[in-house]
Design an enzyme around this catalytic site. Structure first.
Site, PDB file in Angstrom:
ATOM      1  N   HIS A 135      81.431  -7.509 -28.769  1.00 11.60           N
ATOM      2  CA  HIS A 135      82.773  -7.398 -28.347  1.00 11.60           C
ATOM      3  C   HIS A 135      83.978  -7.919 -29.219  1.00 11.60           C
ATOM      4  O   HIS A 135      85.257  -7.727 -29.078  1.00 11.60           O
ATOM      5  CB  HIS A 135      82.882  -8.348 -27.121  1.00 11.60           C
ATOM      6  CG  HIS A 135      82.904  -9.848 -27.300  1.00 11.60           C
ATOM      7  ND1 HIS A 135      81.769 -10.527 -27.879  1.00 11.60           N
ATOM      8  CD2 HIS A 135      83.743 -10.889 -27.501  1.00 11.60           C
ATOM      9  CE1 HIS A 135      82.150 -11.857 -28.177  1.00 11.60           C
ATOM     10  NE2 HIS A 135      83.542 -12.023 -27.915  1.00 11.60           N
TER      11      HIS A 135
HETATM   12  N1  UDP Z   1      77.770 -14.668 -21.915  1.00 14.91           N
HETATM   13  C1  UDP Z   1      77.304 -14.870 -20.692  1.00 14.91           C
HETATM   14  N2  UDP Z   1      77.185 -13.312 -20.163  1.00 14.91           N
HETATM   15  C2  UDP Z   1      77.062 -12.328 -20.793  1.00 14.91           C
HETATM   16  C3  UDP Z   1      77.423 -12.579 -22.325  1.00 14.91           C
HETATM   17  C4  UDP Z   1      77.850 -13.795 -22.797  1.00 14.91           C
HETATM   18  O1  UDP Z   1      77.208 -15.654 -20.041  1.00 14.91           O
HETATM   19  O2  UDP Z   1      77.075 -11.093 -20.212  1.00 14.91           O
HETATM   20  C5  UDP Z   1      77.845 -16.297 -22.610  1.00 14.91           C
HETATM   21  C6  UDP Z   1      76.881 -16.456 -23.863  1.00 14.91           C
HETATM   22  O3  UDP Z   1      75.631 -16.732 -23.591  1.00 14.91           O
HETATM   23  C7  UDP Z   1      77.599 -17.532 -24.495  1.00 14.91           C
HETATM   24  C8  UDP Z   1      79.159 -17.259 -24.172  1.00 14.91           C
HETATM   25  O4  UDP Z   1      79.142 -16.292 -23.057  1.00 14.91           O
HETATM   26  O5  UDP Z   1      77.648 -18.712 -23.796  1.00 14.91           O
HETATM   27  C9  UDP Z   1      79.668 -16.280 -25.442  1.00 14.91           C
HETATM   28  O6  UDP Z   1      80.903 -15.821 -25.107  1.00 14.91           O
HETATM   29  P1  UDP Z   1      81.539 -14.570 -25.946  1.00 14.91           P
HETATM   30  O7  UDP Z   1      80.442 -13.896 -26.797  1.00 14.91           O
HETATM   31  O8  UDP Z   1      82.464 -13.905 -25.055  1.00 14.91           O
HETATM   32  O9  UDP Z   1      82.572 -15.477 -26.876  1.00 14.91           O
HETATM   33  P2  UDP Z   1      82.347 -15.990 -28.437  1.00 14.91           P
HETATM   34  O10 UDP Z   1      81.360 -16.981 -28.412  1.00 14.91           O
HETATM   35  O11 UDP Z   1      82.146 -14.921 -29.413  1.00 14.91           O
HETATM   36  O12 UDP Z   1      83.775 -16.774 -28.553  1.00 14.91           O
END
Ligand code: UDP
Length: 358
Positions: free
Chosen positions: A205
């Protein structure tokens, strides 16, 4: 009694805030009154509500309903509305998490009103100034009164930037995401899908991948190749889904299973049961480690360098050949997962202790 306003708005922030919020309710409900402001950056049922339900986060006291616009309009409107809340509530502290527009807006609104500001996940750097997240985290760190750093590297980064000469407290708190992973590990729930054996759990994403069609096509082409060995489950971020559909990005639908975003408890189930992880997410790289899974990172750099240094993670970017090569290399790694990189689940406690002592 301290009055604390927590500003959150995006999926990873709900997960992080759940930890601190529960710690306040369980141990310090007579010392801290927490008021939750949800900016609305992520608002749909499967990107927001499900996390409040599954993780027992109290219903937000304020929902600002700001989403779906450019960075400037979004951040600007958030600052304006958060400021109104702060003027009304007059909190002692504002607590912000991570690196989104909601983080920066909460930080700016608080600081301009001379309200003390605490940043959870401070000191992280990708050193890639094209990432909106990098800009948000640098600016937020610079005006925070307490910087809660998850790792030694985060503290090093701040020191290199001269933070020892800035009137802010730097605390190594550990990572709240490990608190969450440990707490919810036994509560995992199977998602409503057929799970192939030895599958790879994948998420994509980051704007640098989704906003560049060549990169996105190259990633999906590599995934199609790799999925011949291990099928892939890919809970898809709404932004990625829109771009894939609009541009008819090609991939092997028989072995890459795209599903709607899942809740945190389903994500834990997938993490526990997968073979390994491929992602451009920040949080998921660490969660792979928490559940003793290796990770291939579909970016050119990571903030979580300790994962790479200790051979839990390989950085491969978005080039098809590099991804396939890295995927082969990953199979050879046999790291020892029994090391403490993120504080072993004490971050929530450390954060609250510091806020109470400040
Ligand atoms: N996550 C979730 N469901 C999904 C995809 C991700 O619960 O379908 C969780 C993942 O396990 C983690 C968090 O969302 O705890 C990460 O968020 P994201 O990847 O959107 O953001 P980033 O960490 O890159 O800022």
């Amino acid at each position: 009694m301290i009055k604390l306003i927590t500003v959150i708005g995006a999926r990873p922030q709900f997960i992080k805030a759940a930890v601190v919020s529960r710690y306040i309710r369980d141990y310090h409900s007579s010392d801290i009154k927490e008021i939750i402001v949800h900016t609305g950056q992520h608002y749909d049922a499967n990107m927001s509500d499900i996390f409040f339900d599954q993780m027992d986060i109290p219903k937000p006291d304020y929902f600002l309903g700001i989403n779906g616009m450019g960075h400037g309009a979004m951040t600007g409107q958030m600052i304006e509305k958060i400021e109104t809340v702060l003027l009304q509530e007059k909190p002692d502290w504002v607590l912000v998490y991570g690196d989104t527009n909601s983080t920066l807006a909460g930080a700016l609104a608080a600081k301009k009103l001379h309200i003390k500001l605490a940043h959870v996940e401070a000191g992280l750097r990708s050193f890639n100034m094209e990432m909106p997240e990098e800009i948000n985290r640098i600016l937020t760190d610079r005006i925070s009164d307490i910087l809660f750093c998850p790792t030694d590297q985060a503290i090093k980064n701040l020191k290199k930037e001269g933070y020892q000469n800035i009137n802010a407290k730097i605390i190594k708190s550990g990572d709240v995401m490990q608190d969450a992973a440990l707490y919810y590990a036994t509560k995992s729930q199977s998602p409503n899908i057929e799970v192939p054996p030895n599958f790879i759990l994948c998420t994509i994403h980051r704007a640098e991948n989704t906003d560049n069609l060549n990169k996105l096509q190259s990633i999906f082409s590599a995934l199609s190749e790799i999925s011949k060995q291990h099928q892939i489950i890919l809970p898809i971020h709404p932004r990625t889904k829109t771009i894939i559909l609009k541009n008819n990005i090609k991939f092997d639908k028989s072995s890459i299973h795209i599903i709607e975003p899942v809740g945190y408890l389903e994500m834990i189930y997938l993490l526990k049961n997968c073979n390994y992880v491929m992602t451009d997410s920040g949080g998921l790289q660490k969660e792979a480690f928490f559940f003793e899974k290796k990770c291939l990172t579909l970016r050119d750099e990571t903030e979580w360098v300790e994962l790479v240094q200790n051979s839990f993670n390989i950085i491969v970017g978005s080039n098809k050949d590099k991804i396939i090569e890295g995927n082969n290399e990953l199979q050879q790694l046999t790291p020892n997962f029994k090391i403490d990189l993120y504080g072993l689940g004490m971050a929530g406690k450390n954060i609250i202790k510091e806020l109470l002592q400040y």
